[in-house]
Enzyme design. Sequence first.
Site, mmCIF file in Angstrom:
data_model
loop_
_atom_site.group_PDB
_atom_site.id
_atom_site.type_symbol
_atom_site.label_atom_id
_atom_site.label_comp_id
_atom_site.label_asym_id
_atom_site.label_seq_id
_atom_site.Cartn_x
_atom_site.Cartn_y
_atom_site.Cartn_z
ATOM 1 N N CYS A 1 -0.419 5.754 9.449
ATOM 2 C CA CYS A 1 -0.854 4.436 8.958
ATOM 3 C C CYS A 1 -2.037 4.665 8.041
ATOM 4 O O CYS A 1 -2.058 5.640 7.291
ATOM 5 C CB CYS A 1 -1.200 3.507 10.128
ATOM 6 S SG CYS A 1 -2.513 4.103 11.215
ATOM 7 N N ARG B 202 0.837 -1.198 0.000
ATOM 8 C CA ARG B 202 0.000 0.000 0.000
ATOM 9 C C ARG B 202 0.873 1.249 0.000
ATOM 10 O O ARG B 202 0.532 2.262 -0.623
ATOM 11 C CB ARG B 202 -0.937 -0.010 1.206
ATOM 12 C CG ARG B 202 -2.044 -1.058 1.111
ATOM 13 C CD ARG B 202 -2.688 -1.350 2.450
ATOM 14 N NE ARG B 202 -3.270 -0.168 3.056
ATOM 15 C CZ ARG B 202 -3.757 -0.129 4.304
ATOM 16 N NH1 ARG B 202 -3.716 -1.238 5.049
ATOM 17 N NH2 ARG B 202 -4.274 0.974 4.784
#
Length: 308
Positions: free
Chosen positions: A266, A191
């Site tokens: 995150c 990601r």
Amino acid sequence: MSASTTLRSGHSELVITPSQLAALPSSTTVPIDVTWFMPNVARNPNEEFLGKRIPDARRMDLDVVASEHPLGLKHMMPTGEVFAKACEEIGVSPASHVVLYDTHGVFSSPRALFMFKAFGHSKASILNGGLPRWVDEGHPTESGPLKAIEPAKYPAPTLKEDFVRDYEHIVKATTSNDGATVVLDARPNGRFTGKDPEPRPNLSSGHMPSSRSLPFSNLLARQQPSSDGSSYTTLLEPNSLLSEVEKVVGEHGLDGLNSKQVINSCGSGMTAAVIWLALQELGVNSSLYDESWTGYAMRPESKVLKNE
């Protein structure tokens, strides 16, 4: 490891084992289930809490104990008033030793610990290995409706400065090129690079300029099997944590980090706290970009980098 680095022989009071929890005085100790699941996981932590929990545990929903965000983001840091009210309702006072746990092992409990510490709660720990390790080591559980909880008094605290960063701060930190800030991204590397999609629909993957990939899973050990056949995670021991951090921050290691501002990010501000906790164990203070990648990437003006 640099010559000046000195590590603890084990985890600090921030991270305790099931046997340590069992030995704490019940009159002042409050176990709190803070389990949280990703939006694409079809499980209900509130229902599961009623099915199995540590005896006398309370439940705190991190999506409820939160502030509203203009972009509609979940589990953002609450105001002092919201935090205090949530503590009062489950019988937590400023003198309580709260032991935060989740059903993954270590996943959402560091985020709850970060919240308590950001509001200056002195006695707060996570249960390393969470409910699965508690069960695996033979400790009792209970189920069914909760017993009546006597409310406590908790004066509204003030959020400590420098614990939480906002969008404006992160943009400045990632574009200044002055080397004064290190941004650590806890998402899986795919990601971060843009190779893999985000779990949230219509959200671009990629990363912020000058940020570095430190997947939170690299800071955890998977324990298997547990008594019911399922695995769970625990925080790595300090020497292993140091090794993982130094792979990302370079040869200057912790000495280099201690001279910089460290910000953790995150997907939505949850697992960034795993990095925060790991750095705490290594003696490094850091802050958290609360809205993290979701808030950053939702803004059309944000610079999204990909390096597949």
